[in-house]
Design a protein around this motif. Structure first.
Motif: not given
Length: 443
Positions: A1-9, A299-313
């Motif tokens: 799963m491309n997490m940045n793509r999911e976040i931006l979607r 948990e793996t996807s959650l870690r990537r999600c948390l990091k990605g969302c904070l970076t985008w913010g």
């Protein structure tokens, strides 16, 4: 799963949706500033009226946030029956609160107008716009449910439709029918109810197979209801603090007895709102994805999600610092008619306080995203307690420094309040370890 793509979607449609909200505020403020001969009086009256409705709406926003996190966790777990039941709970709560506000409009309105030093112009605005409140609260329910279902497109379509109708009707009523800010209020009524109609049509078109699964015995079951209302209790208390801060901000500006300063504070707060709604797009992504991965025990996807969302913010915050430094005069100019007698005074006064609008995105890089994470994880107690501490700091700083630095104390208190919200939540969850543990298979 491309997490940045999911976040931006999820984030990008929500950003588009959110941008329409401050744009509606910008259009309303610009109309007030261009209607009549006294821009400051019209902008000030509108600012107080909007603050009153912010108080109402923000205290009802738990419907969206409480629905979003629980729906996202049910979605992640594949429990679509509970997703359907959450929609029923949300709309039932929204309808009841909307009806109550209409029934209590007179005592609520008169108390608010007294507390905010509202003028007769503000009174007329309030009693016209109050009929939009039931629709506005119902839209919270729809949008929270759609977010939990990982669907950001339907809220975007609804928001765009609502704000286009609001803008067109505001221009027509205010100028074509010479109704001023009362016309803006009636435009809100028409736009909000149109939004409810559209959200209902979209729901039936895409989710009829899910809403057929609503089981009213489960909707009214005490255990999920207790969870829903405990979460919402914390969100209500947290939101009350937010409303108190923003309402106090406008009320303190009004008590300065300077129409230009009241108008400038309102204008600068609109600029901050532009930033906050942009960053909230990523907060909504954090809500949806955090809840989804916790429900799925990923948990793996959650870690990537948390990091990605904070970076985008953080990226969004840095971008707005640059925008405000370069274009603040142009942005302030959007709100003020160049032919108004006090236009030059308003812009000159704004220049004395613009530094706070430049600093605030830096201080606010974390709190919006952290709020989204807490909602998705249903860690509403952390949200509540951190907000209590940040709000206490806000009032303490203001009252300690206002005699010394005047209006700057209001902006300093607001900036530190925003900063503390994010930092406190980060450390109260042991640097997010508590959140990640919820997605553990052992949870």
């Amino acid at each position: 799963m491309n997490m940045n793509r999911e976040i931006l979607r999820i984030a990008l449609p929500n950003i588009v949706s959110n941008i329409t909200v401050p744009l509606m505020g910008i259009v309303s403020t610009a109309i007030a500033g261009h209607w009549g001969d006294d821009s400051a009086a019209a902008i000030g009256a509108l600012a107080i009226g909007v603050s009153i409705f912010n108080f109402i709406y923000w205290n009802c926003s738990f419907v969206r946030m409480g629905t979003s996190g629980l729906t996202a966790q049910a979605f992640g777990a594949g429990n679509f029956r509970e997703c359907a039941n959450m929609l029923a709970r949300a709309l039932a709560a929204a309808g009841a609160m909307g009806l109550l506000m209409v029934l209590l409009q007179y005592p609520v309105g008169e108390m608010a107008l007294w507390a905010m030093h509202g003028s007769e112009m503000t009174r007329e605005y309030f009693y016209a716009r109050i009929w939009a409140v039931p629709a506005g609260i119902m839209l919270f329910g729809f949008n929270g449910w759609y977010t939990g279902m990982q669907n950001a497109l339907f809220p975007m379509c609804t928001a765009i439709t609502v704000n286009i109708i609001h803008t067109l009707c505001s221009l027509w009523f205010a100028f074509g029918m010479d109704m001023g800010i009362v016309g803006i209020a009636y435009a809100s009524v028409i736009a909000q109810w149109t939004g409810v109609l559209l959200a209902s049509v979209l729901l039936i078109a895409k989710y009829r197979h899910i809403i057929r699964q609503i089981d009213w015995s489960e909707v009214l079951d005490l255990r999920p209801l207790k969870t829903y209302f405990l979460i919402n209790r914390d969100i209500i208390l947290r939101t009350f603090c937010i409303v108190a801060v923003y309402t106090f901000f406008t009320g303190s500006s009004a008590r300065l007895g300077n129409q230009e300063l009241l108008a400038v504070n309102a204008l600068l707060l609109e600029l901050f709102t532009m930033f906050s709604y942009m960053n909230d797009g990523f907060a909504y992504a954090a809500e949806a994805l955090t809840g989804r991965f916790i429900g799925a025990r990923d948990e793996t996807s959650l870690r990537r999600c948390l990091k990605g969302c904070l970076t985008w913010g953080t990226v969004v915050s840095a971008a707005f610092v640059v925008i405000y430094i370069i274009w603040w005069r142009d942005l302030v100019g959007l709100f003020v008619s160049p032919t108004a007698t006090n236009a030059a005074t308003l812009i000159e006064t704004a220049g004395r306080y613009i530094v706070w609008i430049i600093i605030i995105p830096i201080a606010s890089a974390m709190p919006f995203i952290m709020d989204g994470i807490m909602v998705g994880a249903t860690e509403t107690r952390v949200m509540r307690n951190s907000m209590f501490l940040a709000t206490a700091a806000y009032f303490g700083i203001y009252y300690a420094l206002h005699p010394l630095i005047g209006n700057n104390a209001l902006w300093l208190a607001f900036t530190l309040y925003m900063f503390l919200r994010g930092v406190l939540q980060f450390f109260m969850t042991r640097q997010l370890r508590t959140i990640r543990a919820k997605a553990s298979v052992r949870a």
